[in-house]
Design an enzyme around this catalytic site. Structure first.
Site, PDB file in Angstrom:
ATOM      1  N   ILE A 312      20.557  58.649  71.433  1.00 56.40           N
ATOM      2  CA  ILE A 312      19.928  58.358  72.718  1.00 56.40           C
ATOM      3  C   ILE A 312      19.371  59.629  73.340  1.00 56.40           C
ATOM      4  CG2 ILE A 312      20.300  57.451  75.045  1.00 56.40           C
ATOM      5  CD1 ILE A 312      20.379  55.336  72.871  1.00 56.40           C
ATOM      6  N   LYS A 387      31.683  57.965  71.515  1.00 57.70           N
ATOM      7  CA  LYS A 387      31.311  56.550  71.623  1.00 57.70           C
ATOM      8  C   LYS A 387      31.935  55.647  70.557  1.00 57.70           C
ATOM      9  CE  LYS A 387      27.162  56.847  68.730  1.00 57.70           C
ATOM     10  NZ  LYS A 387      25.721  56.555  68.632  1.00 57.70           N
ATOM     11  N   LYS A 429      30.561  47.999  76.773  1.00 56.90           N
ATOM     12  CA  LYS A 429      32.005  48.032  76.511  1.00 56.90           C
ATOM     13  C   LYS A 429      32.802  48.463  77.732  1.00 56.90           C
ATOM     14  CE  LYS A 429      31.276  48.813  71.601  1.00 56.90           C
ATOM     15  NZ  LYS A 429      29.843  48.477  71.692  1.00 56.90           N
TER      16      LYS A 429
END
Length: 648
Positions: A312, A387, A429
Site C-alpha cells: 500500500i 498485518k 479486521k
C-alpha cells in the site's frame, strides 16, 4: 512446393504490380465492352470515337494510376476486407473519371451527345471490373491460404482448436489474425459463441455460431476445444466475469483482448492477446476516481509515507509521484529492500520528483522527531504496520509495539510539529476483531480519533479489506503452490473475503483523505465478497489445470484469529455517504480518550515483562468487541509461569 503455392507466393510478393496491371486491363476491357454494347459492333464505331479513343484512354490511365498512388490504393492489404479501403478506392476512382471527363470535353469540343452515354457506360463497367479484381484477390488469397498453406504438415503439435466468445467485428478481426500466415499452422477456429440469438446457427468466415453462453461447456467438450478467446468489447465487467467463469470451467486456456475496443476505430491496429488473469474475474469496472482536487490539496507540500516500501505504501508513493504535485516525498520504512525498490522505480520513472528514503521505525519516537524537525512534512500517510494475522497471533507483543505504539508515536509527533492531515490505513479486521492484528488496528483507530479531539491536525483513518496481489496475500501464495504442483491450501470451504486492486484502494485512500474534516473513519465499498475456494479454483484453471484432479485443494481449518466472514462496520457506528459513492463515513463511537491513554501507558510499562495472555487481556480491555479465538491464549496460567521459570 506446389505450382499453386509458388504462384500464390509470387503474386503476394509483387501485389502492387499485379494490381496496377489489373487496373490497366480493366481500362482496356471496359473500353471494349462499352463500345460493343453501345455501338453493337466494332465496325460501326463512329469517326469521333476512333479518332480520339487512344488519347482518352491515355489520359484516363494516367489520371487513375496517379490518383491511386496518391491515395495509397496500392499499399492497402486487399487480401482482407476493410470497408474504408474500398471507400477510398471508390473516391480515387471517381475523381480520376472526372479528370478524364473534363479532359475529353477539352479534346472533343464538338463531342456528340452519345459520347456522354458511352462514357457513363464505360465508367460503370470499369468500376465493376476493378471491384471484381479486388474481390478476386480477397477470395483467391483466402483460398490459397486455406487450401495451400493450411495443408502443410504441422511438425511438432496439432493445431490448437479455438473457440471465440463473440461473433461481431472483434471476432472477425481475431479470425483474420489466427488465419494469417503467422498463425495458420498454430490455430484452427472451430466455434463461435454469442448471446445474440439472431446470430445462432449462422456463420462468420465459415465458422458456426453454436449459441450463447449456456452452450460454452457443452461445445468445448464436443469439439475438443484447446483455447478460448474472449472478444466481446461491449461486455460489461459483470457480464465478462460471468462468461469467463463459465469458460474457466472448461479447463481450456483462456485469452482476452484487453484493447479490442480500440480496433473498432483503427482497422490496422495490432491485436494484443493476453492470458486471462484474476483481475479479469473481479466482476466490476476498475475504480478510477478523479484525484484532481486531492492533488491540488497536496501541491507544493512535503508528504511522508510510513511503510513506503510495502504494497500500500509504495502505491501511495507511486501515485503521488506520478501526479508531480509534491514538493518532496519522504519514505519511512524499517525494511530497506522494499524501500530501495520503490526508490529506484521512482527515480527511473519520475526523475524530477524530489524523493528521500529514510530507514527507521515508527517505534522510535526520537527518530520520528528528528525527521519531522528536519523535513517538516505537511501530510502523513501511515501505512506502516504488522498485518499478518497468524504471525501476530504468535507475537502479540510485536503487534502492540509496532501497530499501537508506532501509531501513538507517529500521531504524537505529527501533532507536535503541526502536520495538516494524518491519514492512517486501517482494516476490516478491526471490526469486532477475533485476532490480535485486528484488535491492535482498532486501538490505532481510537488513538487517531483521540488525537483529533485535542490537536489542530486533522486525524482520520481509512478502513478497507484485502487487496489483490499484495505481499503476503492469497494470490501470490496460491500461484506459488500451483507452480509447485499443489496442494493449494484453503482454510475453510466457506471462507469469504472482500477484495480490491491495490491501485483502486490507494486512489480511494487519497480521495478519502481529501474529504477529511477530522476524526472520521472512512470505509471503502469493497463490492461483493469473494469465496476463497472459488478464487483458488479459478487460479488453478487459469494455470491450465483441473481443480481436484491436477491440483489438489486442501482444507486446513481456520487459523488462530481468523473469521469466516470479514466486516467493514461496527454495528454501533452507522454510516453516511460522501461525495464518492464508494466511500462512506462511520459515525464515531463514544469512548473515554483519557482512559485509553492511561491504559496505553500501563501497557507500555508492562509489555516487556508481560506474558502473551496478559498483553491480550489488556487489549480486550481497550477493545470490548475483541473476542479472540486463539486457543494459545486460553491455556493454563500455571503452565505458562512454569515455562517462564524454566527459561530463566
Amino acid at each position: 512446393m506446389s505450382f499453386l503455392e509458388k504462384t500464390g507466393t509470387l503474386i503476394k510478393r509483387h501485389i502492387k504490380i499485379v494490381l496496377a496491371l489489373l487496373d490497366i486491363i480493366s481500362v482496356l476491357s471496359a473500353t471494349a465492352f462499352s463500345a460493343t454494347l453501345k455501338y453493337d459492333a466494332v465496325r460501326r464505331l463512329p469517326v469521333w470515337f476512333t479518332d480520339h479513343i487512344l488519347v482518352v484512354l491515355a489520359v484516363d490511365l494516367i489520371a487513375m494510376l496517379a490518383l491511386f498512388m496518391v491515395c495509397r490504393v496500392y499499399k492497402r492489404m486487399w487480401q482482407y476486407f476493410v470497408a474504408t479501403d474500398y471507400a477510398k478506392l471508390s473516391l480515387a476512382f471517381f475523381a480520376s473519371k472526372l479528370v478524364t471527363f473534363f479532359a475529353s470535353i477539352f479534346i472533343w469540343i464538338d463531342a456528340p451527345r452519345n459520347f456522354f452515354t458511352w462514357f457513363a457506360l464505360y465508367v460503370t463497367i470499369q468500376y465493376f471490373l476493378i471491384m471484381v479484381s479486388r474481390g478476386g484477390i480477397l477470395l483467391g488469397y483466402n483460398f490459397w491460404r486455406m487450401r495451400i498453406i493450411a495443408e502443410r504438415p504441422v511438425e511438432e503439435t496439432r493445431k490448437k482448436r479455438v473457440m471465440i466468445i463473440g461473433a461481431g467485428n472483434a471476432a472477425k478481426r481475431v479470425i483474420e489474425e489466427l488465419r494469417g500466415v503467422k498463425n495458420v499452422n498454430r490455430y484452427n477456429v472451430v466455434a463461435l459463441i454469442d448471446d445474440n440469438k439472431i446470430k445462432h446457427n449462422s456463420y462468420l468466415f465459415g465458422v458456426k455460431v453454436y449459441g450463447g453462453r449456456d452452450v460454452i461447456i457443452k461445445t468445448a467438450q464436443e469439439l475438443d476445444i484447446d483455447e478460448i478467446f474472449f472478444a466481446v468489447p461491449s461486455a460489461g465487467e459483470k457480464s465478462k466475469k460471468e462468461i469467463l467463469e463459465i469458460c474457466n470451467k472448461t479447463g481450456c486456456v483462456l485469452k482476452i483482448l484487453p484493447l479490442i475496443s480500440d480496433l473498432q476505430n483503427d482497422d490496422k491496429a495490432e491485436i494484443k492477446i493476453r492470458k486471462v488473469d484474476y483481475t479479469d474475474l473481479l466482476g466490476r469496472e476498475q475504480i478510477k476516481p478523479d484525484l484532481t482536487k486531492v492533488f491540488d490539496l497536496l501541491r507544493n507540500h512535503t508528504i511522508l509515507v510510513t511503510g513506503g516500501g510495502g504494497s500500500i505504501g509504495s502505491e501511495l508513493v507511486r501515485q503521488i509521484a506520478k501526479s508531480g504535485v509534491a514538493k518532496r516525498i519522504l519514505i519511512l520504512d524499517i525494511a530497506e529492500n522494499g524501500a530501495y525498490d520503490i526508490q529506484q522505480e521512482i527515480r527511473r520513472n519520475y526523475p524530477d520528483v524530489e524523493l528521500k528514503v529514510l530507514i527507521g521505525s515508527v517505534r522510535d519516537e526520537k527518530r520520528l522527531c528528528d525527521i519531522f524537525e528536519e523535513y517538516k512534512p505537511s501530510f502523513v500517510y501511515h501505512a506502516a504496520a504488522h498485518k499478518h494475522v497468524p504471525l501476530m497471533e504468535d507475537s502479540p507483543k510485536e503487534a502492540v509495539k509496532n501497530n499501537i505504539f508506532g501509531t501513538y508515536n507517529l500521531a504524537k509527533t505529527a501533532s507536535k510539529y503541526g502536520v495538516k492531515r494524518f491519514v492512517m490505513i486501517s482494516t476490516d479486521k478491526a471490526v469486532n476483531p477475533t485476532n490480535v492484528m485486528g484488535a491492535t488496528k482498532r486501538v490505532c483507530e481510537m488513538i487517531v480519533q483521540s488525537f483529533n479531539k485535542k490537536s489542530d491536525t486533522d486525524f482520520v483513518a481509512v478502513r478497507f479489506g484485502n487487496v489483490l496481489g499484495s505481499n503476503g496475500s492469497v494470490i501470490p501464495l496460491f500461484k506459488a503452490q500451483i507452480e509447485a504442483g499443489g496442494p493449494v491450501t484453503v482454510t475453510h470451504p466457506d471462507i469469504i473475503r472482500y477484495f480490491m486492486l491495490i491501485p483502486e484502494a490507494v486512489s480511494l485512500v487519497l480521495q478519502a483523505g481529501a474529504y477529511a474534516q477530522g476524526g472520521e473513519i472512512f470505509i471503502l465499498d469493497m463490492g461483493s465478497p469473494v469465496k476463497i475456494r472459488e478464487l483458488a479454483e479459478n487460479l488453478i484453471r487459469l494455470s491450465g489445470h483441473i481443480p481436484g484432479e491436477d491440483i489438489e485443494i486442501k482444507y486446513t481449518g481456520l487459523r488462530d484469529g481468523e473469521k469466516l466472514y470479514e466486516e467493514l462496520l461496527i454495528s454501533e457506528e452507522g454510516i453516511q455517504k460522501t461525495q464518492n459513492d464508494l466511500i462512506y463515513v462511520a459515525r464515531p463511537m463514544e469512548f473515554d480518550s483519557e482512559k485509553l491513554f492511561r491504559k496505553l501507558d500501563e501497557l507500555r510499562n508492562m509489555i516487556e515483562n508481560a506474558s502473551h495472555t496478559e498483553v491480550v487481556d489488556v487489549i480486550k480491555e481497550l477493545v470490548p468487541t475483541f473476542k479472540p479465538n486463539n486457543v494459545s491464549f486460553t491455556h493454563n496460567e500455571d503452565e505458562e509461569k512454569e515455562a517462564e521459570e524454566v527459561c530463566v
